[in-house]
Design an enzyme around this catalytic site. Structure first.
Site, PDB file in Angstrom:
ATOM      1  N   ASP A   1      97.422 -22.147 -24.445  1.00  0.00           N
ATOM      2  CA  ASP A   1      97.513 -22.893 -25.704  1.00  0.00           C
ATOM      3  C   ASP A   1      98.398 -22.130 -26.685  1.00  0.00           C
ATOM      4  O   ASP A   1      98.565 -20.907 -26.570  1.00  0.00           O
ATOM      5  CB  ASP A   1      96.126 -23.062 -26.324  1.00  0.00           C
ATOM      6  CG  ASP A   1      95.207 -23.886 -25.440  1.00  0.00           C
ATOM      7  OD1 ASP A   1      95.727 -24.653 -24.610  1.00  0.00           O
ATOM      8  OD2 ASP A   1      93.979 -23.735 -25.584  1.00  0.00           O
TER       9      ASP A   1
HETATM   10  N1  URA Z   1      91.547 -22.075 -21.759  1.00  0.00           N
HETATM   11  C1  URA Z   1      91.828 -22.547 -22.997  1.00  0.00           C
HETATM   12  O1  URA Z   1      91.025 -23.224 -23.615  1.00  0.00           O
HETATM   13  N2  URA Z   1      93.030 -22.255 -23.523  1.00  0.00           N
HETATM   14  C2  URA Z   1      93.952 -21.477 -22.894  1.00  0.00           C
HETATM   15  O2  URA Z   1      95.029 -21.222 -23.447  1.00  0.00           O
HETATM   16  C3  URA Z   1      93.640 -20.997 -21.617  1.00  0.00           C
HETATM   17  C4  URA Z   1      92.419 -21.308 -21.068  1.00  0.00           C
END
Ligand code: URA
Length: 237
Positions: free
Chosen positions: A106
């Site tokens: 993310d």
């Molecule tokens: N899980 C998430 O919620 N975000 C990420 O960036 C990676 C794994």
């Protein structure tokens, strides 16, 4: 290793475009095993043939593998109309066409992103069938209960789907945990803890497979991976 066009081999370095490579070859700057080759379509073996450009040894790398400590605010994509991407951060010798992040974090997640131009490798480490683990340091709003930890370990139900069993353990630090996933669903960690009405306040990927993020890399820094490190990613944990 099979033979490839000489202009393709030279441009694979990322230093020259395909047309610059052709031009250099035509100008007589490139030798293969000591012989001047002026035909860009000449077939050579980048690994076993001795290639020189302007009398300098040319080191051929078909693919490149980069470890980056992704900063928050940068998207893990190759291009974006509105955001800075992890590929935008790659400069100099390691920059070449076709780079992409193998897997997504993310925008606000930090840590280990592997950037490569090797599609087969990326496919292997991301395929849910291969179960290459991804390790995260997760900071939560509140501690989880032992029952919740057990649900994660046996495979949590999320929107009617059963997740693969994951590892979870408490780390030093307030509400800090290590979570090891063998799959990578959309916002998986955040959704897992939201399921318990908890909230992820910071998320960092610390390892892929058997390879830990180099702790000397500051946020936004990156470096090329060694052959041994590339293998470690695919090694079972
Ligand atoms: N899980 C998430 O919620 N975000 C990420 O960036 C990676 C794994």
């Amino acid at each position: 290793m099979s033979s490839e066009r000489l202009d393709k081999i030279i441009s694979s370095s990322g230093k020259y475009t395909r047309s610059e490579s052709s031009k250099m070859i035509r100008s007589g700057a490139v030798r293969v095993n000591g012989e001047e080759v002026r035909n860009p379509a000449f077939k050579a073996d980048g690994n076993s043939d001795k290639i020189t450009v302007n009398s300098r040894k040319f080191v051929y790398k078909k693919y490149i593998y980069i470890m980056m400590n992704k900063p928050s605010g940068v998207v893990s994509a190759s291009d974006s109309p509105s955001d800075v991407t992890v590929v935008d951060l790659i400069e100099g010798e390691l920059k070449r066409p076709g780079l992409f992040p193998a897997g997504r974090l993310d925008k606000d997640t930090t840590g280990f992103v592997l950037i490569t131009d090797d599609g087969d490798f990326a496919h292997r480490i991301l395929s849910p069938k291969r179960h290459v683990s991804k390790t995260y340091r997760v900071t939560l709003k509140e501690d989880i209960t032992e029952d919740e930890a057990e649900m994660i370990r046996t495979g949590l139900m999320l929107n009617g789907e059963k997740l693969l069993p994951a590892k979870v353990k408490k780390l030093d630090g307030e509400h800090v945990y290590e979570v090891v996933l063998k799959e990578g669903r959309y916002h998986q960690i955040k959704r897992m803890f939201a399921r318990f009405s908890n909230e992820v306040t910071a998320l960092e990927r610390t390892a892929m497979g058997n390879l830990e993020l180099d702790s000397s890399l500051k946020c936004g820094e990156y470096r090329e991976m060694t052959a041994e490190e590339i293998m470690k990613v695919e090694m079972k944990t």
